[in-house]
Design a protein around this motif. Structure first.
Motif, PDB file in Angstrom:
ATOM      1  N   ASN A 115       8.626  -4.229  -3.394  1.00  0.00           N
ATOM      2  CA  ASN A 115       7.757  -3.496  -4.313  1.00  0.00           C
ATOM      3  C   ASN A 115       6.623  -2.865  -3.506  1.00  0.00           C
ATOM      4  OD1 ASN A 115       5.945  -2.632  -6.255  1.00  0.00           O
ATOM      5  ND2 ASN A 115       6.054  -4.480  -7.489  1.00  0.00           N
ATOM      6  N   LEU A 116       6.672  -1.533  -3.366  1.00  0.00           N
ATOM      7  CA  LEU A 116       5.620  -0.802  -2.658  1.00  0.00           C
ATOM      8  C   LEU A 116       4.691  -0.114  -3.656  1.00  0.00           C
ATOM      9  CD1 LEU A 116       7.603   1.041   0.180  1.00  0.00           C
ATOM     10  CD2 LEU A 116       6.425  -1.164   0.321  1.00  0.00           C
ATOM     11  N   PHE A 117       3.402  -0.097  -3.318  1.00  0.00           N
ATOM     12  CA  PHE A 117       2.417   0.671  -4.085  1.00  0.00           C
ATOM     13  C   PHE A 117       1.872   1.759  -3.166  1.00  0.00           C
ATOM     14  CE2 PHE A 117      -2.036   1.536  -5.125  1.00  0.00           C
ATOM     15  CZ  PHE A 117      -1.905   1.937  -6.450  1.00  0.00           C
ATOM     16  N   VAL A 118       1.962   3.003  -3.622  1.00  0.00           N
ATOM     17  CA  VAL A 118       1.576   4.155  -2.799  1.00  0.00           C
ATOM     18  C   VAL A 118       0.433   4.904  -3.472  1.00  0.00           C
ATOM     19  CG1 VAL A 118       2.379   6.275  -1.693  1.00  0.00           C
ATOM     20  CG2 VAL A 118       3.975   4.361  -2.016  1.00  0.00           C
ATOM     21  N   ARG A 119      -0.546   5.275  -2.663  1.00  0.00           N
ATOM     22  CA  ARG A 119      -1.655   6.105  -3.149  1.00  0.00           C
ATOM     23  C   ARG A 119      -1.759   7.329  -2.243  1.00  0.00           C
ATOM     24  NH1 ARG A 119      -6.918   5.669  -5.818  1.00  0.00           N
ATOM     25  NH2 ARG A 119      -8.429   7.050  -4.789  1.00  0.00           N
ATOM     26  N   LEU A 120      -1.607   8.502  -2.843  1.00  0.00           N
ATOM     27  CA  LEU A 120      -1.806   9.773  -2.159  1.00  0.00           C
ATOM     28  C   LEU A 120      -3.077  10.406  -2.721  1.00  0.00           C
ATOM     29  CD1 LEU A 120       1.839  11.197  -2.266  1.00  0.00           C
ATOM     30  CD2 LEU A 120       0.717  10.007  -0.367  1.00  0.00           C
ATOM     31  N   GLU A 121      -3.986  10.790  -1.850  1.00  0.00           N
ATOM     32  CA  GLU A 121      -5.259  11.349  -2.323  1.00  0.00           C
ATOM     33  C   GLU A 121      -5.509  12.701  -1.673  1.00  0.00           C
ATOM     34  OE1 GLU A 121      -9.978  10.198  -2.967  1.00  0.00           O
ATOM     35  OE2 GLU A 121      -8.602   8.769  -2.025  1.00  0.00           O
ATOM     36  N   GLY A 122      -5.670  13.706  -2.537  1.00  0.00           N
ATOM     37  CA  GLY A 122      -5.986  15.049  -2.084  1.00  0.00           C
ATOM     38  C   GLY A 122      -7.276  15.521  -2.712  1.00  0.00           C
ATOM     39  N   ALA A 135       4.568   9.342   4.838  1.00  0.00           N
ATOM     40  CA  ALA A 135       3.599   9.860   5.815  1.00  0.00           C
ATOM     41  C   ALA A 135       3.794  11.355   6.041  1.00  0.00           C
ATOM     42  CB  ALA A 135       3.728   9.098   7.133  1.00  0.00           C
ATOM     43  N   ALA A 136       5.054  11.794   6.143  1.00  0.00           N
ATOM     44  CA  ALA A 136       5.322  13.215   6.356  1.00  0.00           C
ATOM     45  C   ALA A 136       4.896  14.045   5.154  1.00  0.00           C
ATOM     46  CB  ALA A 136       6.812  13.418   6.646  1.00  0.00           C
ATOM     47  N   ALA A 137       5.144  13.533   3.953  1.00  0.00           N
ATOM     48  CA  ALA A 137       4.750  14.258   2.738  1.00  0.00           C
ATOM     49  C   ALA A 137       3.234  14.365   2.644  1.00  0.00           C
ATOM     50  CB  ALA A 137       5.315  13.546   1.508  1.00  0.00           C
ATOM     51  N   ALA A 138       2.539  13.308   3.036  1.00  0.00           N
ATOM     52  CA  ALA A 138       1.075  13.345   3.023  1.00  0.00           C
ATOM     53  C   ALA A 138       0.549  14.375   4.014  1.00  0.00           C
ATOM     54  CB  ALA A 138       0.526  11.956   3.330  1.00  0.00           C
ATOM     55  N   SER A 139       1.131  14.399   5.206  1.00  0.00           N
ATOM     56  CA  SER A 139       0.684  15.351   6.221  1.00  0.00           C
ATOM     57  C   SER A 139       0.935  16.786   5.780  1.00  0.00           C
ATOM     58  CB  SER A 139       1.401  15.064   7.539  1.00  0.00           C
ATOM     59  OG  SER A 139       1.071  16.014   8.519  1.00  0.00           O
ATOM     60  N   ARG A 161      -4.153  24.224  -1.247  1.00  0.00           N
ATOM     61  CA  ARG A 161      -4.208  23.043  -2.107  1.00  0.00           C
ATOM     62  C   ARG A 161      -3.959  21.749  -1.312  1.00  0.00           C
ATOM     63  NH1 ARG A 161      -1.526  24.501  -7.967  1.00  0.00           N
ATOM     64  NH2 ARG A 161      -2.612  26.499  -8.243  1.00  0.00           N
ATOM     65  N   ALA A 162      -4.524  20.664  -1.838  1.00  0.00           N
ATOM     66  CA  ALA A 162      -4.191  19.307  -1.399  1.00  0.00           C
ATOM     67  C   ALA A 162      -3.722  18.580  -2.653  1.00  0.00           C
ATOM     68  CB  ALA A 162      -5.388  18.624  -0.760  1.00  0.00           C
ATOM     69  N   LEU A 221      -2.938  15.263   2.572  1.00  0.00           N
ATOM     70  CA  LEU A 221      -3.321  14.141   1.727  1.00  0.00           C
ATOM     71  C   LEU A 221      -3.640  12.909   2.562  1.00  0.00           C
ATOM     72  CD1 LEU A 221      -0.375  14.427  -0.849  1.00  0.00           C
ATOM     73  CD2 LEU A 221      -2.679  15.400  -1.101  1.00  0.00           C
ATOM     74  N   ALA A 222      -4.617  12.132   2.111  1.00  0.00           N
ATOM     75  CA  ALA A 222      -4.805  10.784   2.644  1.00  0.00           C
ATOM     76  C   ALA A 222      -3.764   9.874   1.989  1.00  0.00           C
ATOM     77  CB  ALA A 222      -6.213  10.294   2.330  1.00  0.00           C
ATOM     78  N   VAL A 223      -3.344   8.852   2.705  1.00  0.00           N
ATOM     79  CA  VAL A 223      -2.265   8.020   2.190  1.00  0.00           C
ATOM     80  C   VAL A 223      -2.539   6.548   2.465  1.00  0.00           C
ATOM     81  CG1 VAL A 223      -0.922   8.292   4.316  1.00  0.00           C
ATOM     82  CG2 VAL A 223       0.250   7.625   2.210  1.00  0.00           C
ATOM     83  N   ALA A 224      -2.149   5.710   1.509  1.00  0.00           N
ATOM     84  CA  ALA A 224      -2.186   4.255   1.682  1.00  0.00           C
ATOM     85  C   ALA A 224      -0.913   3.691   1.057  1.00  0.00           C
ATOM     86  CB  ALA A 224      -3.419   3.656   1.020  1.00  0.00           C
ATOM     87  N   VAL A 225      -0.242   2.811   1.788  1.00  0.00           N
ATOM     88  CA  VAL A 225       0.976   2.163   1.296  1.00  0.00           C
ATOM     89  C   VAL A 225       0.779   0.661   1.399  1.00  0.00           C
ATOM     90  CG1 VAL A 225       3.477   1.901   1.537  1.00  0.00           C
ATOM     91  CG2 VAL A 225       2.383   4.097   2.101  1.00  0.00           C
ATOM     92  N   GLU A 226       0.952  -0.042   0.277  1.00  0.00           N
ATOM     93  CA  GLU A 226       0.787  -1.498   0.244  1.00  0.00           C
ATOM     94  C   GLU A 226       2.086  -2.136  -0.238  1.00  0.00           C
ATOM     95  OE1 GLU A 226      -1.826  -4.942  -2.100  1.00  0.00           O
ATOM     96  OE2 GLU A 226      -2.159  -2.815  -2.523  1.00  0.00           O
ATOM     97  N   GLN A 227       2.561  -3.105   0.531  1.00  0.00           N
ATOM     98  CA  GLN A 227       3.727  -3.873   0.076  1.00  0.00           C
ATOM     99  C   GLN A 227       3.240  -4.980  -0.846  1.00  0.00           C
ATOM    100  OE1 GLN A 227       7.054  -4.885   2.841  1.00  0.00           O
ATOM    101  NE2 GLN A 227       6.636  -6.992   2.225  1.00  0.00           N
ATOM    102  N   LYS A 228       3.541  -4.843  -2.140  1.00  0.00           N
ATOM    103  CA  LYS A 228       3.054  -5.803  -3.139  1.00  0.00           C
ATOM    104  C   LYS A 228       3.858  -7.096  -3.108  1.00  0.00           C
ATOM    105  CE  LYS A 228       0.388  -4.664  -5.991  1.00  0.00           C
ATOM    106  NZ  LYS A 228      -1.086  -4.735  -6.025  1.00  0.00           N
ATOM    107  N   SER A 229       5.151  -6.995  -2.845  1.00  0.00           N
ATOM    108  CA  SER A 229       5.981  -8.201  -2.790  1.00  0.00           C
ATOM    109  C   SER A 229       7.275  -7.891  -2.075  1.00  0.00           C
ATOM    110  CB  SER A 229       6.259  -8.734  -4.203  1.00  0.00           C
ATOM    111  OG  SER A 229       6.996  -7.798  -4.966  1.00  0.00           O
ATOM    112  N   TRP A 230       7.906  -8.953  -1.587  1.00  0.00           N
ATOM    113  CA  TRP A 230       9.208  -8.847  -0.933  1.00  0.00           C
ATOM    114  C   TRP A 230      10.027 -10.068  -1.321  1.00  0.00           C
ATOM    115  CZ3 TRP A 230      11.381  -5.240   2.534  1.00  0.00           C
ATOM    116  CH2 TRP A 230      12.593  -5.626   3.106  1.00  0.00           C
ATOM    117  N   LEU A 231      11.107  -9.863  -2.056  1.00  0.00           N
ATOM    118  CA  LEU A 231      12.054 -10.922  -2.365  1.00  0.00           C
ATOM    119  C   LEU A 231      13.335 -10.622  -1.608  1.00  0.00           C
ATOM    120  CD1 LEU A 231      11.570 -11.248  -6.239  1.00  0.00           C
ATOM    121  CD2 LEU A 231      10.778 -12.846  -4.492  1.00  0.00           C
TER     122      LEU A 231
END
Length: 413
Positions: free
Chosen positions: A218-225, A311-315, A238-239, A319-329
């Motif tokens: 489960n990944l949580f992604v934040r793209l900020e422009g 990362a490529a889409a953000a570039s 545009r961003a 966009l600034a980008v943050a990716v957090e792994q919320k869980s791994w089963l």
């Protein structure tokens, strides 16, 4: 076989499931809302505990809020059977709840037939299986797979923490760490569940026996422009956070094709845009990505490729980008001997079965770390699940329930 003297009472099972589904029903949609640690979730688990107590089972609740009803010897190891009662938002009437109800009906059928187990059977309604907080809390706690770090950081998609959700009901989150069962205290775990997919119905087969369960990342992604006026901002200046999200989404089929397999699944399921307005360029896109496969190596490859794509889409879109792994089963191979036992019992009952993987996570997946575990599937009409239209034919349920009953008798009596 002693199992021939015990048989599921289908009308009694139907009544039990109907009782569960008095809780959290939305009359406008027909869906059910028993989100983990909500008022409806806590109420239905208390009601289910009361049903087990009325049947003479020894009822207890552990510190993760799992509810158990013990049938048979008070001491010694047990066989655990059951599933969960919580739902996704606007979920269906069968997911999880059916498995818990079938487990209790199996014990009722054994009691009616005068069968006294030499190994205790524990019916369980596990806590928070649907992953509101990113895992399968109840069964993970039983299997000793919960850490303090995870408890402290776990929060739902709206930012509500696990700590606050449990504390609201007088539960001490620290107690979850003490809910683990001793390795030799549980001999087996058996779960019946709806398939949540179309395979069994398409094949015309009433029973599936899972040999493995897909892992879930489960990944949580934040793209900020930059939020800006949609009419005055040139396209090349545009961003646009949504444009970055769209780049990621459109890359998924190629990722699956290039490095995935038949059991690979990637889903963007929840998206929040800010501002979410018709004439404004989205400045922030927050979204979930769920990655599943029965191979952990494939899951890791998919996850790393997605991180590169993000990362490529953000570039590309500034966009600034943050990716957090919320869980791994991790994916799990279920116990082959229990699967063989189920197949043998099905053959004796002349029930066709299909050996298959499970694409969805289930409590059997985490319980396998503690004890041999097995998972029985019954077909889902149209493959529908996690929705108000979720349904399974009662003749198929009866076959699955009698199969679980026969296995429990074989293991416990």
């Amino acid at each position: 076989m002693p199992s021939a003297t015990a048989k599921i009472d289908l009308s009694r099972l139907q009544s039990l499931l109907a009782g569960v589904n008095e809780f959290g029903r939305n009359p406008l949609t027909g869906g059910f809302n028993r989100i983990g640690f909500s008022e409806a979730d806590m109420a239905v688990r208390q009601w289910f505990a009361d049903q087990m107590a009325a049947d003479g089972l020894a009822v207890r609740r552990d510190r993760a809020a799992n509810v158990f009803g013990r049938f048979g010897p008070a001491d010694g190891p047990s066989i655990i059977t059951g599933s969960h009662l919580d739902t996704v938002p606007e979920g269906g009437a069968f997911d999880g709840a059916l498995g818990a109800c079938v487990a209790l009906e199996c014990v009722r059928a054994m009691r009616d037939a005068g069968l006294n187990p030499t190994t205790a059977i524990e019916v369980v309604a596990t806590a928070e299986e649907e992953g509101r907080f990113g895992g399968m809390l109840g069964s993970q706690a039983i299997a000793g797979q919960v850490t303090r770090e995870w408890i402290d950081q776990a929060r739902d998609a709206d930012g509500v923490t696990l700590v606050s959700a449990m504390s609201a009901h007088g539960l001490n989150p620290d107690g979850v760490l003490n809910a683990a069962r001793a390795p030799n205290s549980v001999r087996a775990f058996l779960e019946l569940h709806i398939e949540q997919g179309p395979v069994l119905e398409a094949a015309g087969i009433p029973i599936g026996i899972a040999h493995s369960v897909s892992g879930v990342c489960n990944l949580f992604v934040r793209l900020e422009g930059t939020a800006n006026h949609s009419g005055t901002t040139p396209m090349e200046m545009r961003a646009d956070a949504f444009a970055g999200l769209a780049e990621v989404a459109s890359a998924i089929p190629a990722i699956i094709r290039d490095i995935g397999g038949e059991e690979s699944r990637i889903t963007i399921g929840k998206v929040d845009l800010t501002p979410n307005a018709p004439h404004t360029i989205p400045g922030i896109a927050e979204f979930s990505i769920i990655i599943r496969d029965i191979s952990e190596a494939v899951m890791r490859r998919l996850t790393e490729r997605l991180r590169d794509v993000i990362a490529a889409a953000a570039s590309l879109n500034r966009l600034a980008v943050a990716v957090e792994q919320k869980s791994w089963l991790a994916p799990v191979t279920l116990d082959p001997e229990l699967a063989s036992l189920l197949a043998g019992e099905a053959a004796r009952q002349r029930i066709p079965v299909h050996s298959m993987p499970s694409g969805a996570g289930h409590d059997a997946q985490t319980m396998q770390a503690l004890c041999p575990s097995a998972l029985i599937f019954v077909p889902s009409k149209g493959g529908v699940s996690h929705a108000p239209d979720e349904s399974t034919a009662w003749p198929d349920i009866e076959k699955g329930a009698n199969l679980l009953l026969a296995a429990l008798v074989s293991l416990a009596v």
